[in-house]
Scaffold this motif. Sequence first.
Motif, mmCIF file in Angstrom:
data_model
loop_
_atom_site.group_PDB
_atom_site.id
_atom_site.type_symbol
_atom_site.label_atom_id
_atom_site.label_comp_id
_atom_site.label_asym_id
_atom_site.label_seq_id
_atom_site.Cartn_x
_atom_site.Cartn_y
_atom_site.Cartn_z
ATOM 1 N N ARG A 1 -0.669 -0.649 12.019
ATOM 2 C CA ARG A 1 -0.401 0.766 11.846
ATOM 3 C C ARG A 1 0.419 1.295 12.768
ATOM 4 N N SER A 2 1.133 2.399 12.235
ATOM 5 C CA SER A 2 1.986 3.144 12.821
ATOM 6 C C SER A 2 2.330 4.452 12.247
ATOM 7 N N ASP A 3 2.347 5.582 12.939
ATOM 8 C CA ASP A 3 2.560 6.784 12.993
ATOM 9 C C ASP A 3 1.655 7.572 11.716
ATOM 10 N N GLY A 4 0.411 7.028 11.879
ATOM 11 C CA GLY A 4 -0.728 7.465 10.831
ATOM 12 C C GLY A 4 -0.450 6.637 9.407
ATOM 13 N N ASP A 5 0.188 5.842 9.160
ATOM 14 C CA ASP A 5 0.250 4.728 8.237
ATOM 15 C C ASP A 5 -0.369 3.495 8.517
ATOM 16 N N ARG A 6 -0.760 2.864 7.295
ATOM 17 C CA ARG A 6 -1.513 1.591 7.617
ATOM 18 C C ARG A 6 -0.760 0.720 6.593
ATOM 19 N N CYS A 7 -0.641 -0.598 7.143
ATOM 20 C CA CYS A 7 -0.270 -1.706 6.233
ATOM 21 C C CYS A 7 -1.124 -2.930 6.510
ATOM 22 N N HIS A 8 -2.022 -3.193 5.728
ATOM 23 C CA HIS A 8 -3.198 -3.799 5.773
ATOM 24 C C HIS A 8 -3.166 -4.939 4.518
ATOM 25 N N ASP B 1 -0.286 -18.851 1.451
ATOM 26 C CA ASP B 1 0.391 -19.692 0.693
ATOM 27 C C ASP B 1 1.743 -18.815 0.447
ATOM 28 N N GLY B 2 2.119 -17.941 1.304
ATOM 29 C CA GLY B 2 3.360 -17.592 1.012
ATOM 30 C C GLY B 2 3.496 -16.124 0.126
ATOM 31 N N VAL B 3 2.170 -15.669 -0.029
ATOM 32 C CA VAL B 3 1.980 -14.430 -0.934
ATOM 33 C C VAL B 3 1.342 -13.420 -0.324
ATOM 34 N N ILE B 4 1.883 -12.084 -0.090
ATOM 35 C CA ILE B 4 1.399 -11.103 0.455
ATOM 36 C C ILE B 4 0.282 -10.204 -0.498
ATOM 37 N N GLU B 5 -0.662 -10.095 -0.329
ATOM 38 C CA GLU B 5 -1.631 -9.502 -0.870
ATOM 39 C C GLU B 5 -1.881 -8.170 -0.120
ATOM 40 N N PHE B 6 -1.275 -6.944 -0.617
ATOM 41 C CA PHE B 6 -1.611 -5.606 0.065
ATOM 42 C C PHE B 6 -2.883 -5.028 -0.283
ATOM 43 N N LEU B 7 -3.586 -4.845 0.716
ATOM 44 C CA LEU B 7 -5.138 -4.441 0.504
ATOM 45 C C LEU B 7 -5.357 -3.022 0.016
ATOM 46 N N SER B 8 -6.164 -2.525 -0.572
ATOM 47 C CA SER B 8 -6.302 -0.910 -1.131
ATOM 48 C C SER B 8 -6.298 -0.094 -0.211
ATOM 49 N N ASP B 9 -6.621 -0.383 1.011
ATOM 50 C CA ASP B 9 -6.656 0.470 2.056
ATOM 51 C C ASP B 9 -5.235 0.925 2.973
ATOM 52 N N SER B 10 -4.327 0.067 2.452
ATOM 53 C CA SER B 10 -2.881 0.275 2.822
ATOM 54 C C SER B 10 -2.431 1.826 2.376
ATOM 55 N N THR B 11 -1.819 2.352 2.963
ATOM 56 C CA THR B 11 -1.442 3.812 2.707
ATOM 57 C C THR B 11 -0.044 3.863 2.090
ATOM 58 N N HIS B 12 0.620 2.652 1.589
ATOM 59 C CA HIS B 12 1.829 2.703 0.987
ATOM 60 C C HIS B 12 1.663 2.474 -0.554
ATOM 61 N N VAL B 13 2.765 2.455 -1.210
ATOM 62 C CA VAL B 13 2.567 2.426 -2.755
ATOM 63 C C VAL B 13 2.353 1.023 -3.181
#
Length: 93
Positions: free
Chosen positions: A56-63, A68-80
Amino acid sequence: MTNVAELVGASDGCEELCFHCPACDSKHHCRVTGVNPVLWNGSLTSPTVHPAVDVRSDGDRCHSLIRDGVIEFLSDSTHVMAGKRMLMPEVIA
């Protein structure tokens, strides 16, 4: 295989797994030694960490989940990239 993460020393002497997050265009760190470390499979080419990475940084969230080397961005992340998956990008020296 190509490294997608690197092990770096933290200011307190502990070690952190570091990887580039393409959604944030910045590095994220996960403590792997010391107090409250994440569980890490020990791989720099196909890392898995538990629990989820929550930055979390400046009101943004990356969750995200790292498996296994794959990033799954969860739906509560605040980016595209929220709700999407992608291979971790390789470490550039």
